[in-house]
Design an enzyme around this catalytic site. Sequence first.
Site, PDB file in Angstrom:
ATOM      1  N   ARG A   9      41.228 -82.097 -16.284  1.00 24.11           N
ATOM      2  CA  ARG A   9      42.446 -81.801 -16.714  1.00 24.11           C
ATOM      3  C   ARG A   9      43.293 -80.993 -15.840  1.00 24.11           C
ATOM      4  O   ARG A   9      44.495 -80.923 -15.752  1.00 24.11           O
ATOM      5  CB  ARG A   9      42.110 -80.700 -18.126  1.00 24.11           C
ATOM      6  CG  ARG A   9      43.404 -80.255 -18.694  1.00 24.11           C
ATOM      7  CD  ARG A   9      43.127 -79.713 -20.046  1.00 24.11           C
ATOM      8  NE  ARG A   9      43.298 -80.634 -21.282  1.00 24.11           N
ATOM      9  CZ  ARG A   9      44.044 -80.881 -21.743  1.00 24.11           C
ATOM     10  NH1 ARG A   9      45.422 -80.779 -21.529  1.00 24.11           N
ATOM     11  NH2 ARG A   9      43.782 -82.063 -22.763  1.00 24.11           N
TER      12      ARG A   9
ATOM     13  N   GLU B 184      47.098 -73.689 -26.555  1.00 24.80           N
ATOM     14  CA  GLU B 184      46.896 -73.601 -25.230  1.00 24.80           C
ATOM     15  C   GLU B 184      48.043 -73.263 -24.518  1.00 24.80           C
ATOM     16  O   GLU B 184      48.204 -72.579 -23.455  1.00 24.80           O
ATOM     17  CB  GLU B 184      45.880 -74.309 -24.687  1.00 24.80           C
ATOM     18  CG  GLU B 184      44.480 -74.385 -25.317  1.00 24.80           C
ATOM     19  CD  GLU B 184      43.577 -75.855 -24.942  1.00 24.80           C
ATOM     20  OE1 GLU B 184      44.009 -76.915 -25.255  1.00 24.80           O
ATOM     21  OE2 GLU B 184      42.708 -75.753 -24.031  1.00 24.80           O
TER      22      GLU B 184
HETATM   23  N1  MTE Z   1      44.092 -68.025 -31.170  1.00 24.86           N
HETATM   24  C1  MTE Z   1      43.456 -67.239 -31.496  1.00 24.86           C
HETATM   25  N2  MTE Z   1      43.920 -66.129 -32.517  1.00 24.86           N
HETATM   26  N3  MTE Z   1      42.217 -67.069 -31.385  1.00 24.86           N
HETATM   27  C2  MTE Z   1      41.323 -68.028 -30.808  1.00 24.86           C
HETATM   28  O1  MTE Z   1      40.328 -68.111 -30.449  1.00 24.86           O
HETATM   29  N4  MTE Z   1      41.966 -69.971 -29.283  1.00 24.86           N
HETATM   30  C3  MTE Z   1      42.904 -71.202 -28.498  1.00 24.86           C
HETATM   31  C4  MTE Z   1      44.073 -71.348 -29.296  1.00 24.86           C
HETATM   32  N5  MTE Z   1      44.620 -70.198 -29.866  1.00 24.86           N
HETATM   33  C5  MTE Z   1      42.507 -69.333 -29.885  1.00 24.86           C
HETATM   34  C6  MTE Z   1      43.562 -69.110 -30.445  1.00 24.86           C
HETATM   35  C7  MTE Z   1      42.307 -72.085 -27.991  1.00 24.86           C
HETATM   36  S1  MTE Z   1      41.518 -72.301 -26.495  1.00 24.86           S
HETATM   37  C8  MTE Z   1      42.523 -73.419 -28.732  1.00 24.86           C
HETATM   38  S2  MTE Z   1      42.023 -74.957 -28.052  1.00 24.86           S
HETATM   39  C9  MTE Z   1      43.190 -73.497 -29.906  1.00 24.86           C
HETATM   40  O2  MTE Z   1      43.897 -72.199 -30.327  1.00 24.86           O
HETATM   41  C10 MTE Z   1      42.510 -74.084 -30.919  1.00 24.86           C
HETATM   42  O3  MTE Z   1      43.180 -74.259 -32.041  1.00 24.86           O
HETATM   43  P1  MTE Z   1      44.217 -75.459 -32.712  1.00 24.86           P
HETATM   44  O4  MTE Z   1      43.897 -76.662 -31.784  1.00 24.86           O
HETATM   45  O5  MTE Z   1      43.993 -75.524 -34.084  1.00 24.86           O
HETATM   46  O6  MTE Z   1      45.453 -74.738 -32.398  1.00 24.86           O
HETATM   47  N1  LUZ Z   2      39.194 -82.224 -22.991  1.00 23.28           N
HETATM   48  C1  LUZ Z   2      39.889 -81.545 -23.044  1.00 23.28           C
HETATM   49  C2  LUZ Z   2      37.467 -82.035 -23.437  1.00 23.28           C
HETATM   50  O1  LUZ Z   2      41.061 -81.762 -22.774  1.00 23.28           O
HETATM   51  N2  LUZ Z   2      39.812 -80.351 -23.708  1.00 23.28           N
HETATM   52  C3  LUZ Z   2      38.708 -80.135 -24.439  1.00 23.28           C
HETATM   53  O2  LUZ Z   2      38.534 -78.858 -24.822  1.00 23.28           O
HETATM   54  C4  LUZ Z   2      37.642 -80.558 -24.359  1.00 23.28           C
HETATM   55  N3  LUZ Z   2      36.169 -80.575 -24.553  1.00 23.28           N
HETATM   56  C5  LUZ Z   2      35.327 -81.421 -24.392  1.00 23.28           C
HETATM   57  C6  LUZ Z   2      35.487 -82.460 -23.805  1.00 23.28           C
HETATM   58  N4  LUZ Z   2      36.794 -82.893 -23.255  1.00 23.28           N
HETATM   59 MO1  MOS Z   3      40.369 -74.606 -26.171  1.00 23.82          MO
HETATM   60  S1  MOS Z   3      39.875 -73.805 -24.221  1.00 23.82           S
HETATM   61  O1  MOS Z   3      40.268 -76.160 -25.918  1.00 23.82           O
HETATM   62  O2  MOS Z   3      39.131 -74.242 -27.006  1.00 23.82           O
END
Ligand code: MTE
Ligand code: LUZ
Ligand code: MOS
Length: 781
Positions: A324, A729
């Site tokens: 990524r 993210e």
């Molecule tokens: N928001 C909160 N409040 N708590 C979390 O742990 N994780 C983040 C983001 N926002 C997180 C958050 C991460 S790393 C990801 S990948 C996404 O939420 C996952 O949720 P979604 O794909 O349902 O948006």
């Molecule tokens: N790829 C990605 C992944 O783009 N995001 C992720 O969180 C992930 N996790 C596992 C394997 N590939």
């Molecule tokens: Mo989020 S780092 O893809 O859990």
Amino acid sequence: MNHPVTPELQAATWAAVGKPSPHESAQLHVLGQATYTDDIAELQGTLHAALGLSQKPHARITAMDLSAVRGSQGVVAVYTAQDIPGTNDCGPIIHDDPILTAELVQYVGQPIFIVVADTHDHARRAARLAQVSYEELPAIMTPQAAKAAQSYVLPPMQLTRGNYQAAFETAPHVVKGQLYVGGQEQFYLEGQISYAIPKEAQGMLVLCSTQHPSEMQHVVAHALGVHSHNITVECRRMGGGFGGKESQSALWAAAASIAAAKLKRPVKLRADRDDDMLVTGKRHCFYYEYEVGYDDDGKILAAKVDMTTRAGYSADLSGPVATRAVCHFDNTYYLSDVDIRAACGKTNTQSNTAFRGFGGPQGAIAIEYVIDEIARHLQRDALDIRLLNFYGRNDVEGRNVTPYGQTIVDNVIHELVAELEVSSDYRTRRRAIDAYNEASPILKKGLAFTPLKFGIAFNVTHLNQAGALVHVYVDGSVLVNHGGTEMGQGINTKVMQVVAHELGLDLERVRATATDTSKVANTSATAASTGADLNGKAAQDAARQIRERLADYAVKLYGGEAACVRFFDNHIHVNGHVVPFAELVQKAYLARVQLWSDGFYATPGLSWDAKTMTGHPFSYYAYGAAVAEVVVDTLTGEWKLLRADALYDAGESLNPAIDLGQVEGAFIQGMGWLTTEQLWWNAAGKLMTHAPSTYKIPGISDCPEDFRVKLFQNRNVEDSIHRSKAVGEPPLLLPFSVFFAIRDAISSVGHHAVQPPLNAPATSEEILKAVMAVQAAGVAA
Ligand code: MTE
Ligand code: LUZ
Ligand code: MOS
């Protein structure tokens, strides 16, 4: 009313989606009534476990005496590697991650044994009493050292396009340098925890704080040497995950389950904060070497970057993270001739893992650093250099293909940046800040405008799938279960909105349950920002099937055409009749119509060739930009964020209230990463910043008083769930603006003639060092 119900018509009459509904658990959170894993009432006979940790970064265990641990108050059992009934591994991709290490320890904090006692406190006290003798081996602690030693957990990767060398050699200007960007602790408020409850035969129920229940199920099954159907993993919610509970909840789930299976008693393993930080992996820090050629206008002609990460002692998710990073080095810029390399340095540290952005922020910050240098060298506003290098507009040929070969068809960065440039008053404030700095010898202000583009989909193609289960009960109430997990991001609220929308119901009529591997099988981690995208689509598929059955049945009762039956306002409108939803459901039940359904979704059109690093890895891109203004005290290195403006493209937002919260949260979390959050290992290889006393995450007082966050009006060109875009993210890249605003303030000390050597995190110490370097260069010049 007798015309077919198109999605547009449905949306026009019923809009449970797109509303700023509060988080489904908001009240419970505030009242302290939301149940986290440690709040679940303990069964009689529950025991508590703790882990015994390695004290050396790299060593052979020559002798181990655990008699004092066994004899300690309340201790029931102690287990080492040879007590594991099945496979001693919890690695998500490559099997290089022992649950308990036996002969070789590879970082300070690596688990060696499990101690089980009557109380949490007794288990923790006992764990400290181990007598372990080590024969020490040389340790590699940094990505630079790993690179020098060619010590990698995976073969290095490379993506090239065009002819980098030729383009670089003929470029009128070049910039070369190095950059270091530190890692980051996830600092979820609820630490890692698993509660394993033995069931009959070989069964095990694991209540676990995890983003990835299916992976926990597999790891526990392997560790116990039983089939997956014996193991059920459940998670109602996490107190934050941020990537840290994607793979690394596995150790805790496995250790609790091993002890529970051995003792045939429920065992809870809750990590203390210090242990959690010592044991688990964090965001990967990156070391970069870059070389970029550009022309007199600042247009980039050739770009080479060599990134080395601190993967830690094992692979974990480092491969996909580095991939990524490679696929986000371009950020919003068209780079014709590139050579992008990434290597995962094997180090004697925690095994680094997913953290919001998953390598994307680390890839993109490098090109932003380069652009910042180009602008300073040409004495131009960095925004102008950025604009010049943007990917072409969608209707412009060429300049819209990424280095990995995906054609960008949804580029809105030009429009988005233009809107923010005006709403933030960027140009005027730039002049005002220049004037301020001329008159202010000690306090210096800085301003920066940074854009983002983020690819949405797991870069591992097969993970882009999801399932859901929707039940309509006879009283007309609805229950939805899906494969996603709730970590505070609001996935349940969004999925409930989708289901309510499909059935024409108020949100209150829909409830979401805990995620449970016995309900939806083989789920992907809730990660890569795809949770709502994937599970929303799967739940929609399930709800639609029920709706179609109800429509067919309504036509049988009331006549008309099924395609013209409408569901809104908690009623069914059929052939001139208006029937309450619950009434029709009741009748349908008696007529033996199936009132529940499963649903499935797999993102179409994705492909990836890992060897050439080319393909179509992303479903679509999300865009955004931010402007930050800071003031820096050049005598102390202290600074303050005065104002931040952010604009984010959430497409047709499923829930603008939740999405704004995600953007604000990601902004502040990313700001912490780039400024105050510093991970520091001592000479003995121990992470010393393993508690909030030494590790500084942003607090409420670090949020800018003037914080203007908005969603950009847009509609996803992809057929995503209700044309929304992911939000979890990508906004973590917005606070690049804070880092570059700090660098801009430092640069003003040398009248913008010197490149401030600023690494991240830009702690006060790092800022002060950069200020002094700029001053020294000014004196030398
Ligand atoms: N928001 C909160 N409040 N708590 C979390 O742990 N994780 C983040 C983001 N926002 C997180 C958050 C991460 S790393 C990801 S990948 C996404 O939420 C996952 O949720 P979604 O794909 O349902 O948006
Ligand atoms: N790829 C990605 C992944 O783009 N995001 C992720 O969180 C992930 N996790 C596992 C394997 N590939
Ligand atoms: Mo989020 S780092 O893809 O859990």
